[in-house]
Design an enzyme around this catalytic site. Structure first.
Site, PDB file in Angstrom:
ATOM      1  CD  GLU A 117     -52.364  37.158  44.604  1.00  0.00           C
ATOM      2  OE1 GLU A 117     -53.118  37.314  45.585  1.00  0.00           O
ATOM      3  OE2 GLU A 117     -52.801  37.041  43.439  1.00  0.00           O
TER       4      GLU A 117
ATOM      5  CE  LYS B 117     -69.980  36.967  32.874  1.00  0.00           C
ATOM      6  NZ  LYS B 117     -68.885  37.254  31.966  1.00  0.00           N
TER       7      LYS B 117
ATOM      8  CD  GLU C  27     -61.664  45.596  55.880  1.00  0.00           C
ATOM      9  OE1 GLU C  27     -62.177  44.526  56.221  1.00  0.00           O
ATOM     10  OE2 GLU C  27     -60.853  46.218  56.583  1.00  0.00           O
TER      11      GLU C  27
ATOM     12  CG  ASP D  77     -67.202  42.850  48.053  1.00  0.00           C
ATOM     13  OD1 ASP D  77     -66.510  41.814  47.954  1.00  0.00           O
ATOM     14  OD2 ASP D  77     -67.510  43.553  47.087  1.00  0.00           O
TER      15      ASP D  77
ATOM     16  CD  GLU E 111     -54.028  37.744  53.112  1.00  0.00           C
ATOM     17  OE1 GLU E 111     -52.874  38.183  53.262  1.00  0.00           O
ATOM     18  OE2 GLU E 111     -55.015  38.459  52.830  1.00  0.00           O
TER      19      GLU E 111
ATOM     20  CG  ASP F 196     -60.506  36.667  42.457  1.00  0.00           C
ATOM     21  OD1 ASP F 196     -60.463  37.835  42.910  1.00  0.00           O
ATOM     22  OD2 ASP F 196     -59.571  36.153  41.810  1.00  0.00           O
TER      23      ASP F 196
ATOM     24  CG  ASP G 200     -54.690  27.017  42.439  1.00  0.00           C
ATOM     25  OD1 ASP G 200     -55.565  27.879  42.307  1.00  0.00           O
ATOM     26  OD2 ASP G 200     -54.911  25.877  42.894  1.00  0.00           O
TER      27      ASP G 200
HETATM   28  C1  LIG Z   1     -60.256  40.286  45.228  1.00  0.00           C
HETATM   29  S1  LIG Z   1     -58.550  40.042  45.477  1.00  0.00           S
HETATM   30  C2  LIG Z   1     -58.342  40.268  47.245  1.00  0.00           C
HETATM   31  C3  LIG Z   1     -56.895  40.450  47.609  1.00  0.00           C
HETATM   32  C4  LIG Z   1     -56.658  40.688  49.123  1.00  0.00           C
HETATM   33  N1  LIG Z   1     -57.077  39.551  49.905  1.00  0.00           N
HETATM   34  C5  LIG Z   1     -57.368  41.936  49.565  1.00  0.00           C
HETATM   35  O1  LIG Z   1     -58.396  41.823  50.247  1.00  0.00           O
HETATM   36  O2  LIG Z   1     -56.889  43.030  49.225  1.00  0.00           O
HETATM   37  C6  LIG Z   1     -58.407  38.281  45.350  1.00  0.00           C
HETATM   38  C7  LIG Z   1     -56.940  37.840  45.243  1.00  0.00           C
HETATM   39  O3  LIG Z   1     -56.873  36.432  45.267  1.00  0.00           O
HETATM   40  C8  LIG Z   1     -55.956  35.997  44.273  1.00  0.00           C
HETATM   41  N2  LIG Z   1     -56.368  34.638  43.919  1.00  0.00           N
HETATM   42  C9  LIG Z   1     -57.527  34.276  43.314  1.00  0.00           C
HETATM   43  N3  LIG Z   1     -57.584  32.948  43.173  1.00  0.00           N
HETATM   44  C10 LIG Z   1     -56.423  32.469  43.725  1.00  0.00           C
HETATM   45  C11 LIG Z   1     -55.908  31.166  43.888  1.00  0.00           C
HETATM   46  N4  LIG Z   1     -56.578  30.090  43.455  1.00  0.00           N
HETATM   47  N5  LIG Z   1     -54.715  31.025  44.489  1.00  0.00           N
HETATM   48  C12 LIG Z   1     -54.027  32.104  44.928  1.00  0.00           C
HETATM   49  N6  LIG Z   1     -54.470  33.372  44.790  1.00  0.00           N
HETATM   50  C13 LIG Z   1     -55.662  33.550  44.198  1.00  0.00           C
HETATM   51  C14 LIG Z   1     -56.138  37.007  43.151  1.00  0.00           C
HETATM   52  O4  LIG Z   1     -55.031  37.023  42.285  1.00  0.00           O
HETATM   53  C15 LIG Z   1     -56.296  38.291  43.937  1.00  0.00           C
HETATM   54  O5  LIG Z   1     -55.052  38.889  44.239  1.00  0.00           O
END
Ligand SMILES: C[S@@+](CC[C@H](N)C(=O)[O-])C[C@H]1O[C@@H](n2cnc3c(N)ncnc32)[C@H](O)[C@@H]1O
Length: 208
Positions: free
Chosen positions: A62, A116, A189, A148, A37, A112, A89
């Site tokens: 994460e 922008k 979600e 979304d 994931e 994410d 990352d």
């Molecule tokens: C909008 S949240 C969604 C979290 C989860 N998937 C959910 O649906 O509840 C996006 C997550 O991705 C993580 N994230 C964003 N870019 C990332 C990256 N390059 N590597 C690892 N995690 C990342 C953020 O820290 C955040 O926790």
């Protein structure tokens, strides 16, 4: 007072000793299919899915320390021995540590959106990262995506057009750990359902 989050060294990956590429059979102590994931947040999906699919090894990647620590505490408390977590990352981790043809499924839920224009280059779904997903997927391995964000969804579809020769579009089926009314059952979600937001999904399978 906030509950103190516990650390569970046995479920977290230490990048300094992991080895490149990593040996996931050794890490999990068994050769079961590996699901990854990307952006696992607080580990809500991982926890319920790992309970529903005990014959799968799950890795959550994460970046944000706060969410990562929360997920470690949750997975540890639930005693799920088929889940590992790494704070990294995702693009960098996959490129460096995930072996060729080793992943049965990537789960990318509510990434994410970086709305922008000047931030679009930060979006996880981009040709360079899809190349890495393809390199690491096993034959008939899956990529499952939900968002979304209508505009990011259109962007994703355009990215995947470049890969039609190597990825077949397949039906997006609800996750095994999803509860009533959910598609996947992630933390975000659950928020979006309450806000009646639309959710867009995509699923692909790696061709030969
Ligand atoms: C909008 S949240 C969604 C979290 C989860 N998937 C959910 O649906 O509840 C996006 C997550 O991705 C993580 N994230 C964003 N870019 C990332 C990256 N390059 N590597 C690892 N995690 C990342 C953020 O820290 C955040 O926790």
């Amino acid at each position: 007072m906030a509950r103190r989050l516990r650390e569970y060294p046995d479920i977290v990956l230490d990048l300094d000793v992991l080895g490149e590429p990593a040996d996931f059979t050794r890490i999990f102590g068994r050769p079961e299919p590996l699901h990854i994931e990307v952006g696992s947040g607080k580990g809500t999906f991982l926890a319920s899915q790992a309970q529903a699919q005990t014959d799968v090894n799950f890795l959550g990647i994460e970046w944000a320390r706060k969410y990562y620590r929360y997920a470690v505490d949750r997975i540890g408390r639930w005693g799920l021995d088929n889940v590992r977590l790494v704070r990294a990352d995702a693009a960098d981790f996959i490129t460096r540590f995930v072996p060729d043809s080793s992943v049965a499924c990537y789960h990318i839920y509510y990434p994410d959106p970086w709305p922008k224009k000047r931030h679009h280059k930060r979006r996880f779904i981009c040709p360079v990262n899809v190349e890495q997903l393809l390199r690491t997927l096993s034959l008939q391995g899956k990529i499952r995506i939900a968002t979304d964000q209508a505009e990011y969804f259109e962007w994703m579809k355009e990215v995947f057009v470049e890969f039609v020769d190597r990825l077949k579009k397949v039906e997006f089926t609800p996750a095994a750990g999803a509860e009533g009314g959910e598609i996947i059952g992630t933390n975000y979600e659950r928020k979006y359902i309450k806000e009646n937001r639309d959710v867009f999904t995509l699923a692909f399978e790696k061709k030969e």
